[in-house]
Write a protein that holds these residues in place. Structure first.
Motif, PDB file in Angstrom:
ATOM      1  N   GLY A  85       6.939 -56.246 -89.606  1.00 26.21           N
ATOM      2  CA  GLY A  85       6.701 -57.667 -89.645  1.00 26.21           C
ATOM      3  C   GLY A  85       7.124 -58.346 -90.991  1.00 26.21           C
ATOM      4  N   SER A  86       7.023 -59.472 -91.088  1.00 26.19           N
ATOM      5  CA  SER A  86       7.113 -60.414 -92.237  1.00 26.19           C
ATOM      6  C   SER A  86       6.059 -61.350 -92.504  1.00 26.19           C
ATOM      7  CB  SER A  86       8.560 -61.130 -92.190  1.00 26.19           C
ATOM      8  OG  SER A  86       8.649 -62.232 -93.204  1.00 26.19           O
ATOM      9  N   PHE A  87       5.637 -61.531 -93.745  1.00 24.47           N
ATOM     10  CA  PHE A  87       4.530 -62.376 -93.930  1.00 24.47           C
ATOM     11  C   PHE A  87       5.140 -63.683 -93.943  1.00 24.47           C
ATOM     12  CE2 PHE A  87       5.019 -60.228 -98.204  1.00 24.47           C
ATOM     13  CZ  PHE A  87       6.222 -60.770 -98.629  1.00 24.47           C
ATOM     14  N   ALA A 117      -3.182 -62.299 -84.783  1.00 21.89           N
ATOM     15  CA  ALA A 117      -4.678 -62.844 -85.059  1.00 21.89           C
ATOM     16  C   ALA A 117      -5.852 -61.933 -84.624  1.00 21.89           C
ATOM     17  CB  ALA A 117      -4.495 -64.176 -84.206  1.00 21.89           C
ATOM     18  N   GLY A 118      -6.909 -62.423 -85.330  1.00 18.35           N
ATOM     19  CA  GLY A 118      -8.213 -61.747 -84.534  1.00 18.35           C
ATOM     20  C   GLY A 118      -8.766 -60.739 -85.797  1.00 18.35           C
ATOM     21  N   ALA A 119      -8.175 -60.481 -86.634  1.00 18.00           N
ATOM     22  CA  ALA A 119      -8.680 -59.499 -87.865  1.00 18.00           C
ATOM     23  C   ALA A 119      -9.766 -60.283 -88.554  1.00 18.00           C
ATOM     24  CB  ALA A 119      -7.671 -58.786 -88.690  1.00 18.00           C
ATOM     25  N   ASP A 120     -10.646 -59.710 -89.183  1.00 21.23           N
ATOM     26  CA  ASP A 120     -11.632 -60.480 -90.076  1.00 21.23           C
ATOM     27  C   ASP A 120     -11.308 -60.367 -91.642  1.00 21.23           C
ATOM     28  OD1 ASP A 120     -12.388 -57.854 -89.991  1.00 21.23           O
ATOM     29  OD2 ASP A 120     -14.418 -58.265 -89.385  1.00 21.23           O
ATOM     30  N   MET A 145       0.363 -67.893 -97.518  1.00 23.81           N
ATOM     31  CA  MET A 145      -1.016 -68.077 -97.410  1.00 23.81           C
ATOM     32  C   MET A 145      -1.355 -68.728 -96.014  1.00 23.81           C
ATOM     33  SD  MET A 145      -2.699 -68.651-101.151  1.00 23.81           S
ATOM     34  CE  MET A 145      -4.208 -68.631-100.305  1.00 23.81           C
ATOM     35  N   ARG A 146      -0.359 -69.606 -95.851  1.00 23.76           N
ATOM     36  CA  ARG A 146      -0.438 -70.409 -94.412  1.00 23.76           C
ATOM     37  C   ARG A 146      -0.407 -69.367 -93.164  1.00 23.76           C
ATOM     38  NH1 ARG A 146      -2.775 -74.750 -92.321  1.00 23.76           N
ATOM     39  NH2 ARG A 146      -1.778 -76.082 -94.013  1.00 23.76           N
ATOM     40  N   ARG A 147       0.277 -68.435 -93.113  1.00 23.84           N
ATOM     41  CA  ARG A 147       0.593 -67.295 -92.082  1.00 23.84           C
ATOM     42  C   ARG A 147      -0.775 -66.739 -92.073  1.00 23.84           C
ATOM     43  NH1 ARG A 147       4.088 -69.181 -88.505  1.00 23.84           N
ATOM     44  NH2 ARG A 147       6.201 -69.198 -89.425  1.00 23.84           N
ATOM     45  N   CYS A 148      -1.579 -66.336 -93.234  1.00 26.90           N
ATOM     46  CA  CYS A 148      -2.658 -65.452 -93.226  1.00 26.90           C
ATOM     47  C   CYS A 148      -3.987 -66.232 -92.804  1.00 26.90           C
ATOM     48  CB  CYS A 148      -3.059 -64.836 -94.583  1.00 26.90           C
ATOM     49  SG  CYS A 148      -2.188 -63.738 -95.122  1.00 26.90           S
ATOM     50  N   ALA A 149      -3.909 -67.668 -93.097  1.00 28.01           N
ATOM     51  CA  ALA A 149      -4.669 -68.625 -92.753  1.00 28.01           C
ATOM     52  C   ALA A 149      -4.906 -68.836 -91.267  1.00 28.01           C
ATOM     53  CB  ALA A 149      -4.900 -69.863 -93.681  1.00 28.01           C
ATOM     54  N   ASP A 150      -3.925 -68.989 -90.686  1.00 29.06           N
ATOM     55  CA  ASP A 150      -3.395 -69.288 -89.072  1.00 29.06           C
ATOM     56  C   ASP A 150      -4.119 -68.201 -88.718  1.00 29.06           C
ATOM     57  OD1 ASP A 150      -2.373 -71.738 -89.738  1.00 29.06           O
ATOM     58  OD2 ASP A 150      -0.186 -70.908 -89.345  1.00 29.06           O
ATOM     59  N   ALA A 151      -3.909 -66.829 -89.151  1.00 28.40           N
ATOM     60  CA  ALA A 151      -4.296 -65.774 -88.393  1.00 28.40           C
ATOM     61  C   ALA A 151      -5.743 -65.392 -88.371  1.00 28.40           C
ATOM     62  CB  ALA A 151      -3.460 -64.322 -88.847  1.00 28.40           C
ATOM     63  N   ALA A 152      -6.143 -65.917 -89.527  1.00 29.79           N
ATOM     64  CA  ALA A 152      -7.766 -65.532 -89.868  1.00 29.79           C
ATOM     65  C   ALA A 152      -8.436 -66.581 -89.158  1.00 29.79           C
ATOM     66  CB  ALA A 152      -8.228 -65.816 -91.434  1.00 29.79           C
ATOM     67  N   GLN A 153      -7.885 -67.901 -88.860  1.00 26.39           N
ATOM     68  CA  GLN A 153      -8.654 -69.026 -88.229  1.00 26.39           C
ATOM     69  C   GLN A 153     -10.011 -69.297 -89.067  1.00 26.39           C
ATOM     70  OE1 GLN A 153      -8.808 -67.748 -84.219  1.00 26.39           O
ATOM     71  NE2 GLN A 153      -6.483 -67.543 -84.076  1.00 26.39           N
ATOM     72  N   THR A 154     -10.994 -69.743 -88.116  1.00 27.95           N
ATOM     73  CA  THR A 154     -12.408 -70.012 -88.849  1.00 27.95           C
ATOM     74  C   THR A 154     -13.177 -68.741 -89.129  1.00 27.95           C
ATOM     75  OG1 THR A 154     -13.271 -70.553 -86.942  1.00 27.95           O
ATOM     76  CG2 THR A 154     -12.133 -72.351 -88.207  1.00 27.95           C
ATOM     77  N   THR A 155     -13.116 -67.673 -88.680  1.00 31.03           N
ATOM     78  CA  THR A 155     -13.975 -66.394 -88.638  1.00 31.03           C
ATOM     79  C   THR A 155     -13.578 -65.699 -89.702  1.00 31.03           C
ATOM     80  OG1 THR A 155     -12.895 -65.603 -86.703  1.00 31.03           O
ATOM     81  CG2 THR A 155     -14.788 -66.977 -86.102  1.00 31.03           C
TER      82      THR A 155
END
Length: 334
Positions: free
Chosen positions: A228-230, A236-239, A259-269
């Motif tokens: 995949g590409s960053f 999603a769903g990893a902590d 960073m946006r891709r990481c933030a979207d995947a991390a969400q709020t948790t």
């Protein structure tokens, strides 16, 4: 002619010299130190071993004696000094591969002759030298791509034990190593902490190498590697989403997208974990200009990283020293 005993220009010439650094890089590329260590120690024999012009090679070897890389053992005979032994393959810091002009970093380093263009325009020097970006060049040359992955893997492996011990990775269930290359950093983390599982996400070449490394480490029951590409959506769903020596390779716009891709995947948790040099000023300034020249990138300060994070809805929650690196934890407001 008497040997000059004063520093020319108060040392400016030594600081600005291009010839000696290039002579050392040529020696690294030709693997002269390995040949000399193996007993091939005359100009004639070395010229045959490395397929070089004997006269010119002899003149290069003589300058390497002057530079303290080699010692003279008689007419047209040479041995390694303590400095020269660092150019042997297998030395702990891996200097030969780093300096190899035909390898990824040595090839990129030659573009820095266009630093004036970069300073005047803000553009990377690499395309000025080669007509393509660093990343397009890697994509077109499998040998340099493998060289880059190996060099980055070796660098991360050298720092990984400190990173693995510094941060409480054991509190995480799943760590996604985004752009994780051959998996060196993730493997060190999983070996030190039995609790988490891990995933490397990268392009096909690095993923193949990561799969082999994960299996060789006996971690294939806890880790995998996914192509995949960053720049695309991440699972999603990893902590924990790890960016180890990634952001500095890109300009601010591209780094923000990652960073946006990481933030979207991390969400709020979840959390985004950035591992890089943040507390070593010598590395900071030198690395910053190199990243700019190679990629148009930036070696971020903590303040700059905070600004980049803020633009995508993240904020710094902790900074953990980890040897020469730091682990910066970023989270979204809850």
């Amino acid at each position: 002619m008497a040997k000059e005993t004063t520093a020319r220009g108060g040392g400016v010439w030594a600081a600005a010299d291009l010839l000696t650094p290039m002579a050392v890089r040529v020696a690294a590329t030709l693997r002269l130190a390995d040949h000399i260590a193996a007993g091939t120690q005359t100009t004639e024999a070395l010229a045959k071993a490395v397929d070089a012009n004997q006269d010119v090679l002899g003149r290069l070897l003589d300058h390497l004696v002057t530079a303290g890389v080699l010692s003279s053992t008689g007419p047209a005979g040479y041995d390694l000094t303590a400095m020269g032994r660092h150019l042997c393959e297998g030395e702990p810091e891996g200097m030969r591969a780093i300096l190899d002009i035909e390898g990824a970093l040595g090839h990129a380093e030659l573009s820095l002759v266009h630093l004036l263009h970069t300073v005047r325009t803000g553009e990377a020097a690499f395309p000025q030298q080669y007509g393509v970006t660093f990343w397009d060049d890697l994509s077109a040359d499998e040998g340099r791509a493998e060289s880059f992955d190996a060099l980055m893997g070796a660098r991360l492996a050298a720092h990984a034990p400190a990173v693995a011990e510094a941060y409480p990775w054991g509190t995480l269930r799943h760590v996604v190593d985004v752009g994780g290359g051959d998996g060196s950093m993730l493997i060190a983390i999983l070996q030190s902490h039995p609790e988490p599982r891990g995933t490397v996400i990268d392009l096909p070449g690095p993923v193949r190498r990561a799969e082999k490394a994960i299996a060789a480490a006996g971690l294939d029951h806890r880790a995998d590697a996914v192509t995949g590409s960053f720049f695309d959506a991440l699972p999603a769903g990893a902590d924990g989403y790890l960016l180890s020596s990634i952001l500095h390779n890109w300009d601010d716009a591209a780094a923000a997208r990652i960073m946006r891709r990481c933030a979207d995947a991390a969400q709020t948790t979840g959390r985004v974990l950035v591992v890089d040099y943040f507390n070593d000023q010598a590395v900071q300034t030198e690395g910053d200009l190199r990243m700019l020249g190679y990629f148009g990138g930036r070696q971020h300060t903590l303040e700059q990283l905070g600004e980049l994070a803020g633009a995508v809805g993240l904020h710094v929650t902790s900074v953990t020293p980890a040897g020469r690196y730091s682990v910066v934890e970023l989270r979204a407001p809850r």
